[in-house]
Design a protein around this motif. Structure first.
Motif, short mmCIF file in Angstrom:
data_model
loop_
_atom_site.label_atom_id
_atom_site.label_comp_id
_atom_site.label_asym_id
_atom_site.label_seq_id
_atom_site.Cartn_x
_atom_site.Cartn_y
_atom_site.Cartn_z
N UNK A 59 0.80 -1.23 0.00
CA UNK A 59 0.00 0.00 0.00
C UNK A 59 0.83 1.28 0.00
N UNK A 60 2.01 1.26 0.60
CA UNK A 60 2.79 2.49 0.69
C UNK A 60 3.83 2.63 -0.42
N UNK A 61 3.65 1.89 -1.50
CA UNK A 61 4.47 2.08 -2.70
C UNK A 61 3.53 2.37 -3.86
N UNK A 62 3.74 3.49 -4.52
CA UNK A 62 2.88 3.92 -5.62
C UNK A 62 3.45 3.47 -6.96
N UNK A 63 2.60 2.86 -7.79
CA UNK A 63 2.97 2.43 -9.14
C UNK A 63 2.29 3.37 -10.13
N UNK A 64 3.04 3.89 -11.08
CA UNK A 64 2.49 4.84 -12.05
C UNK A 64 1.47 4.17 -12.95
N UNK A 65 0.62 4.99 -13.59
CA UNK A 65 -0.43 4.47 -14.45
C UNK A 65 0.12 3.72 -15.66
N UNK A 66 1.31 4.13 -16.14
CA UNK A 66 1.88 3.43 -17.29
C UNK A 66 2.70 2.21 -16.89
N UNK B 229 16.92 -23.25 -14.22
CA UNK B 229 15.68 -24.00 -14.29
C UNK B 229 14.53 -23.39 -13.52
N UNK B 230 14.72 -22.19 -12.96
CA UNK B 230 13.66 -21.51 -12.23
C UNK B 230 13.29 -20.22 -12.96
N UNK B 231 12.02 -19.89 -12.94
CA UNK B 231 11.57 -18.66 -13.57
C UNK B 231 11.86 -17.50 -12.63
N UNK B 232 12.66 -16.56 -13.10
CA UNK B 232 13.08 -15.43 -12.28
C UNK B 232 12.39 -14.15 -12.74
N UNK B 233 11.88 -13.39 -11.78
CA UNK B 233 11.16 -12.16 -12.06
C UNK B 233 12.00 -10.95 -11.67
N UNK B 234 12.10 -9.93 -12.52
CA UNK B 234 12.75 -8.69 -12.09
C UNK B 234 11.96 -8.06 -10.95
N UNK B 235 12.65 -7.46 -9.98
CA UNK B 235 11.95 -6.74 -8.92
C UNK B 235 12.70 -5.46 -8.59
N UNK B 236 11.98 -4.52 -7.99
CA UNK B 236 12.54 -3.24 -7.60
C UNK B 236 11.93 -2.83 -6.26
N UNK B 237 12.77 -2.24 -5.41
CA UNK B 237 12.30 -1.73 -4.12
C UNK B 237 12.73 -0.27 -4.01
N UNK B 238 11.79 0.67 -4.08
CA UNK B 238 12.15 2.07 -3.89
C UNK B 238 12.21 2.39 -2.40
N UNK B 239 13.27 3.05 -1.97
CA UNK B 239 13.42 3.37 -0.56
C UNK B 239 13.59 4.87 -0.33
N UNK B 240 13.46 5.65 -1.39
CA UNK B 240 13.64 7.09 -1.30
C UNK B 240 12.35 7.77 -1.74
N UNK C 278 7.97 3.40 -9.91
CA UNK C 278 7.46 3.20 -8.55
C UNK C 278 8.06 4.27 -7.64
N UNK C 279 7.28 4.67 -6.63
CA UNK C 279 7.73 5.68 -5.67
C UNK C 279 7.35 5.23 -4.28
N UNK C 280 8.26 5.38 -3.34
CA UNK C 280 8.01 5.00 -1.96
C UNK C 280 7.22 6.10 -1.25
N UNK C 281 6.20 5.69 -0.50
CA UNK C 281 5.42 6.62 0.32
C UNK C 281 5.66 6.35 1.80
N UNK C 282 6.73 5.61 2.11
CA UNK C 282 7.06 5.22 3.48
C UNK C 282 7.41 6.45 4.30
N UNK C 283 6.76 6.67 5.43
CA UNK C 283 6.96 7.89 6.20
C UNK C 283 7.27 7.63 7.68
N UNK C 284 7.79 6.48 7.97
CA UNK C 284 8.14 6.20 9.36
C UNK C 284 9.50 6.83 9.67
N UNK C 285 9.45 8.08 10.21
CA UNK C 285 10.64 8.84 10.58
C UNK C 285 11.53 9.14 9.37
#
Length: 417
Positions: free
Chosen positions: A207-214, A348-359, A218-225
């Motif tokens: 919920x606290x990571x925003x994905x653009x319409x296109x 032999x495993x299907x690998x998915x790209x992933x991204x974690x925005x922290x800023x 991705x943008x982080x909305x994390x606001x814990x301190x």
């Protein structure tokens, strides 16, 4: 020409215009038969001389056939003119591999005399194979969306926008244009390096990571301190398609962000894994300020340059025993230099790209780079420049000038003494 003869009026010898049928079975242009009867004392047929007392009737079938024939002839003439060289007026049948454009035989004798050429049809076949290879990842992505998350509103919107932006015009004789998210190789490589069109899966975003319409950033909305979240947190956003073999490349624009994580992960229970990061199911790189670390070890290190665009390359590899495995490489896309490599990734495993925005202030964005391939003489992206093409010859000329200058200087000094 035999067909045109069959569709020609016996009087004017041109293709029928408003043909009419006489009682004897012969057809003529209405104007032609009227002129013939006006100049003749009887209403006889110009072919068989049989008298036709009745008024001729419209030959609708013949008229439609003639109109279709004339339309096809006009289209064929326009197409032939398009295939003619605008400079010499000759038919374009060759392809200049040096300048990447279609040419005629006269062009080869003059403007492209010393260039490497091949038959146009052969060049078209070769580039069709490259296009099919470039489109294959996009087809796989489309299949995945149609059979998975295609009902999501954002994904549907993305498909509509992408379809409206993509234009494919394939003409077997003259031109091949393709606009698709791919990235060309550097000028030192003459082949195209395809970049997979990564589409982010909004279902995997917390919920606290925003994905653009296109579905590209991705943008982080994390606001814990306002601090980066813990590494073990389940906060990754995955690509919609995984890769089980072969070479796959994609790019992420991280800008000036100093807090992010990029990598690949495995599937879990038939669905993309969004579980805590562990060395058994995730392989990636994390930036924390000015320090970097692998997800498999807490050891931190630094690199000489901090890339603004990171290119990731997943490809097959083999260990010292010859066993198949995979590796993930990280490049600075601007300089095309590799700065980190992760080996020993299970095969032999299907690998998915992933991204974690922290800023919070800097979004992370998938970089689509359009490439254009053409056989019609238009400019090609990242076309080899004159200096790069003749670098060796230029170097020889420069050294020759230097040697001559040194010799002349030595002779001048000797005569002066």
């Amino acid at each position: 020409m035999a067909l045109e003869a069959e569709l020609s009026c016996p009087v004017c010898t041109d293709v029928f215009r408003d043909p009419v049928l006489l009682s004897c079975g012969h057809s003529f242009c209405r104007q032609c038969i009227n002129d013939h009867w006006t100049s003749s004392s009887s209403r006889n047929c110009p072919v068989c001389r049989q008298v036709s007392p009745q008024e001729p009737v419209h030959n609708l079938c013949l008229r439609n056939t003639c109109e279709t024939y004339l339309r096809e002839q006009s289209t064929r003439k326009e197409r032939d003119e398009e295939h003619e060289c605008q400079i010499h007026g000759e038919r374009i049948e060759l392809f200049c591999q040096t300048d990447e454009e279609a040419i005629c035989a006269a062009c080869k004798k003059h403007e492209h005399k010393w260039h490497k050429t091949q038959k146009l049809q052969q060049a078209v076949r070769q580039r069709k194979k490259k296009l099919k290879a470039a489109v294959r990842p996009a087809e796989k992505t489309l299949w995945s969306l149609q059979n998975g998350a295609a009902q999501d509103a954002k994904i549907c919107n993305y498909n509509q926008v992408t379809c409206s932006m993509c234009f494919i015009d394939i003409n077997i004789h003259t031109r091949i244009d393709l606009f698709i998210p791919v990235r060309t190789a550097t000028t030192s490589d003459f082949s195209l390096l395809s970049t997979d069109p990564v589409i982010l899966n909004p279902h995997t975003a917390p919920p606290d990571i925003s994905v653009s319409d296109d579905l590209t950033s991705v943008t982080s909305c994390f606001r814990q301190q306002d601090k980066p979240f813990p590494l073990h947190s389940n906060r990754m956003v995955l690509g919609s398609v995984g890769y089980d073999s072969g070479t796959h490349t994609w790019e992420m624009e991280v800008g000036n962000s100093r807090y992010w994580t990029l990598g690949v992960c495995v599937r879990s229970d038939g669905k993309p894994s969004v579980q805590p990061l562990t060395p058994k199911n995730n392989w990636g790189l994390r930036r924390d300020g000015y320090m970097y670390s692998f997800l498999s070890t807490p050891t931190k290190f630094t690199i000489k340059t901090n890339p603004e665009v990171v290119q990731m390359r997943l490809e097959d590899d083999y260990d010292v025993m010859g066993r198949w495995q995979r590796k993930v490489s990280f490049f600075d896309a601007r300089s095309n230099s590799e700065f980190v490599r992760i080996t020993g990734v299970p095969a032999g495993k299907e690998l998915f790209p992933f991204v974690i925005p922290e800023d919070q202030s800097v979004p992370l964005r998938v970089v689509p780079v359009p490439a254009k391939i053409t056989l019609a003489g238009e400019q090609v992206e990242q076309k080899i420049s004159f200096q790069e093409r003749y670098k060796g010859l230029i170097d020889i000329c420069c050294w020759f000038v230097i040697v001559v200058f040194v010799i002349l200087s030595w002779k001048t000094d000797r005569h002066g003494k």
